[in-house]
Scaffold this motif. Structure first.
Motif, PDB file in Angstrom:
ATOM      1  N   GLY A  51      -9.712  -3.210   7.892  1.00  8.21           N
ATOM      2  CA  GLY A  51     -11.138  -3.396   8.651  1.00  8.21           C
ATOM      3  C   GLY A  51     -11.810  -4.375   8.192  1.00  8.21           C
ATOM      4  N   PRO A  52     -12.915  -4.651   8.899  1.00  6.51           N
ATOM      5  CA  PRO A  52     -13.838  -5.771   8.424  1.00  6.51           C
ATOM      6  C   PRO A  52     -14.478  -5.423   7.229  1.00  6.51           C
ATOM      7  CG  PRO A  52     -14.583  -4.703  10.417  1.00  6.51           C
ATOM      8  CD  PRO A  52     -13.185  -4.167  10.246  1.00  6.51           C
ATOM      9  N   ALA A  53     -14.845  -4.215   6.802  1.00  8.15           N
ATOM     10  CA  ALA A  53     -15.396  -3.724   5.702  1.00  8.15           C
ATOM     11  C   ALA A  53     -14.482  -3.231   4.434  1.00  8.15           C
ATOM     12  CB  ALA A  53     -16.546  -2.624   5.902  1.00  8.15           C
ATOM     13  N   GLU A  54     -13.300  -3.524   4.816  1.00  6.79           N
ATOM     14  CA  GLU A  54     -12.249  -3.094   3.881  1.00  6.79           C
ATOM     15  C   GLU A  54     -11.742  -4.323   2.779  1.00  6.79           C
ATOM     16  OE1 GLU A  54      -8.255  -0.250   4.122  1.00  6.79           O
ATOM     17  OE2 GLU A  54      -9.066  -1.213   5.826  1.00  6.79           O
ATOM     18  N   SER A  55     -11.694  -3.903   1.586  1.00  9.08           N
ATOM     19  CA  SER A  55     -11.199  -4.842   0.630  1.00  9.08           C
ATOM     20  C   SER A  55      -9.472  -4.650   0.401  1.00  9.08           C
ATOM     21  CB  SER A  55     -11.792  -4.715  -0.842  1.00  9.08           C
ATOM     22  OG  SER A  55     -11.121  -5.552  -1.785  1.00  9.08           O
ATOM     23  N   CYS A  56      -8.739  -5.868   0.895  1.00  7.99           N
ATOM     24  CA  CYS A  56      -7.418  -5.876   0.810  1.00  7.99           C
ATOM     25  C   CYS A  56      -6.974  -6.830   0.030  1.00  7.99           C
ATOM     26  CB  CYS A  56      -6.946  -6.023   2.208  1.00  7.99           C
ATOM     27  SG  CYS A  56      -7.240  -4.784   3.613  1.00  7.99           S
ATOM     28  N   LEU A  57      -5.937  -6.388  -0.830  1.00  6.73           N
ATOM     29  CA  LEU A  57      -5.592  -7.180  -2.043  1.00  6.73           C
ATOM     30  C   LEU A  57      -4.542  -8.310  -1.051  1.00  6.73           C
ATOM     31  CD1 LEU A  57      -4.878  -8.094  -4.911  1.00  6.73           C
ATOM     32  CD2 LEU A  57      -2.959  -6.490  -5.000  1.00  6.73           C
ATOM     33  N   ALA A  58      -4.395  -9.460  -1.514  1.00  6.80           N
ATOM     34  CA  ALA A  58      -3.752 -10.508  -0.680  1.00  6.80           C
ATOM     35  C   ALA A  58      -2.649 -10.513  -1.343  1.00  6.80           C
ATOM     36  CB  ALA A  58      -4.467 -11.589  -0.640  1.00  6.80           C
ATOM     37  N   ALA A  59      -1.794  -9.713  -1.311  1.00 11.63           N
ATOM     38  CA  ALA A  59      -0.295  -9.617  -1.630  1.00 11.63           C
ATOM     39  C   ALA A  59       0.769  -9.348  -0.930  1.00 11.63           C
ATOM     40  CB  ALA A  59      -0.328  -8.766  -3.109  1.00 11.63           C
ATOM     41  N   LEU A  60       2.008  -9.792  -0.698  1.00  7.06           N
ATOM     42  CA  LEU A  60       2.988  -9.382  -0.015  1.00  7.06           C
ATOM     43  C   LEU A  60       3.364  -8.068  -0.226  1.00  7.06           C
ATOM     44  CD1 LEU A  60       5.328 -12.693   0.071  1.00  7.06           C
ATOM     45  CD2 LEU A  60       3.398 -12.030   1.753  1.00  7.06           C
ATOM     46  N   THR A  61       3.311  -7.177   0.804  1.00  4.97           N
ATOM     47  CA  THR A  61       3.605  -5.720   0.620  1.00  4.97           C
ATOM     48  C   THR A  61       4.973  -5.397   1.324  1.00  4.97           C
ATOM     49  OG1 THR A  61       1.261  -5.379   0.341  1.00  4.97           O
ATOM     50  CG2 THR A  61       2.660  -3.435   0.851  1.00  4.97           C
ATOM     51  N   PRO A  62       5.942  -4.956   0.764  1.00  2.00           N
ATOM     52  CA  PRO A  62       7.164  -4.447   1.537  1.00  2.00           C
ATOM     53  C   PRO A  62       6.877  -3.171   2.024  1.00  2.00           C
ATOM     54  CG  PRO A  62       7.514  -4.460  -0.776  1.00  2.00           C
ATOM     55  CD  PRO A  62       6.280  -4.900  -0.703  1.00  2.00           C
ATOM     56  N   GLY A  63       7.580  -2.948   3.159  1.00  2.00           N
ATOM     57  CA  GLY A  63       7.445  -1.651   3.789  1.00  2.00           C
ATOM     58  C   GLY A  63       8.103  -1.593   5.257  1.00  2.00           C
ATOM     59  N   TRP A  64       7.673  -0.648   6.122  1.00  2.00           N
ATOM     60  CA  TRP A  64       8.403  -0.328   7.269  1.00  2.00           C
ATOM     61  C   TRP A  64       7.495  -0.337   8.498  1.00  2.00           C
ATOM     62  CZ3 TRP A  64      13.864   0.726   7.079  1.00  2.00           C
ATOM     63  CH2 TRP A  64      14.197   0.962   5.892  1.00  2.00           C
ATOM     64  N   GLN A  65       8.211  -0.778   9.483  1.00  2.00           N
ATOM     65  CA  GLN A  65       7.296  -0.596  10.961  1.00  2.00           C
ATOM     66  C   GLN A  65       8.285   0.451  11.821  1.00  2.00           C
ATOM     67  OE1 GLN A  65       7.874  -3.276  14.582  1.00  2.00           O
ATOM     68  NE2 GLN A  65       5.638  -3.482  14.238  1.00  2.00           N
ATOM     69  N   VAL A  66       7.574   1.494  12.063  1.00  2.00           N
ATOM     70  CA  VAL A  66       8.257   2.880  12.577  1.00  2.00           C
ATOM     71  C   VAL A  66       7.713   2.941  13.904  1.00  2.00           C
ATOM     72  CG1 VAL A  66       8.953   5.011  12.309  1.00  2.00           C
ATOM     73  CG2 VAL A  66       8.468   3.643  10.090  1.00  2.00           C
ATOM     74  N   VAL A  67       8.522   3.326  14.681  1.00  2.00           N
ATOM     75  CA  VAL A  67       8.146   3.623  16.188  1.00  2.00           C
ATOM     76  C   VAL A  67       8.335   5.225  16.488  1.00  2.00           C
ATOM     77  CG1 VAL A  67       8.578   3.074  18.586  1.00  2.00           C
ATOM     78  CG2 VAL A  67       8.949   1.516  17.054  1.00  2.00           C
TER      79      VAL A  67
END
Length: 242
Positions: free
Chosen positions: A195-211
């Motif tokens: 979100g706009p007020a959220e601090s996110c680390l700019a690092a590639l993050t492996p994971g999953w997209q789940v439906v």
């Protein structure tokens, strides 16, 4: 001449991979890249965000592998699990967004292999993350024959997505099922959904997209590798697959 620990590790790896006690770095490069410029018929193309590397990109990735301690460690892991062999076919991919800063080495062998024959698998995928000319980290994915064992390994991912959907939409989890699950690499620690007020680390993050679906509605969720973080992505209400 005294050799550095990295060079000694390279030579030890070459000996392990080729069965020749006195082998050079060039031998390992040839062994690893012999079939990577042309896609073997037995290896299926990977979906987005991966694209086949050009011959130049393939040579560059091989150079990074052989010159980086993490690259050598990745190759060591392949050797330990029996995936360094002239019989195994290889292909290198680069990321459509990040180019060769994130690459993937796909290795498939004609017979199942692995450290435990009871859990043998016929394909390994090594994702390599690079900064400048050095590979700084890697992750390993093991592909089981006809999906054997994959559901068991990734159950926490499915369960996390189902529970997230149940909480968000007020649906009994027993009514939910997984339609599709695909490995992805997200652009930051917020899985690309910060979100706009959220601090996110700019690092590639492996994971999953789940439906996830309840039969009437279909929802997409994103997770990190361990499914310790789950985020809602989008929704469809027609019951079709996304």
């Amino acid at each position: 001449m005294t050799q550095s620990p990295v060079n000694r590790l390279k030579l030890a790896y070459v000996a392990l991979a080729s069965g020749i006690l006195a082998a050079g770095i060039g031998g390992m490069s040839t062994l690893m890249s012999a079939s990577s410029h042309a896609r073997p018929a037995t290896i299926a193309a990977l979906p987005a965000p991966w694209q086949p590397a050009t011959p130049q990109e393939t040579d560059e990735v091989m150079g990074y592998l052989l010159q980086s301690p993490s690259g050598i460690a990745a190759l060591n892991q392949l050797a330990i699990e029996g995936y360094i062999s002239p019989l195994c076919e290889r292909h290198i991919y680069t990321h459509t967004e990040f180019g060769s800063f994130q690459s993937l080495l796909q290795v498939q062998c004609p017979t199942p292999r692995g450290v435990d024959i009871a859990r043998a698998y016929d394909e390994m995928r090594v994702t390599l993350n690079r900064f400048e000319d050095v590979i700084i980290s890697f992750t390993v994915e093991r592909i089981y024959i006809e999906g054997e064992g994959e559901d068991e390994i990734n159950d926490p991912v499915s369960e996390a997505a189902i529970q997230a959907a149940a909480r968000r939409f007020g649906v009994d989890s027993s009514r939910l099922s997984i339609v599709e699950r695909e490995r992805r690499t997200w652009s930051d620690s917020c899985l690309g959904l910060g979100g706009p007020a959220e601090s996110c680390l700019a690092a590639l993050t492996p994971g999953w997209q789940v439906v996830v679906t309840d039969g009437a509605s279909t929802w997409l969720f994103r997770t990190n590798e361990e499914a310790s973080q789950v985020r809602f992505e989008s929704q469809r209400s027609d019951g079709s697959q996304v």
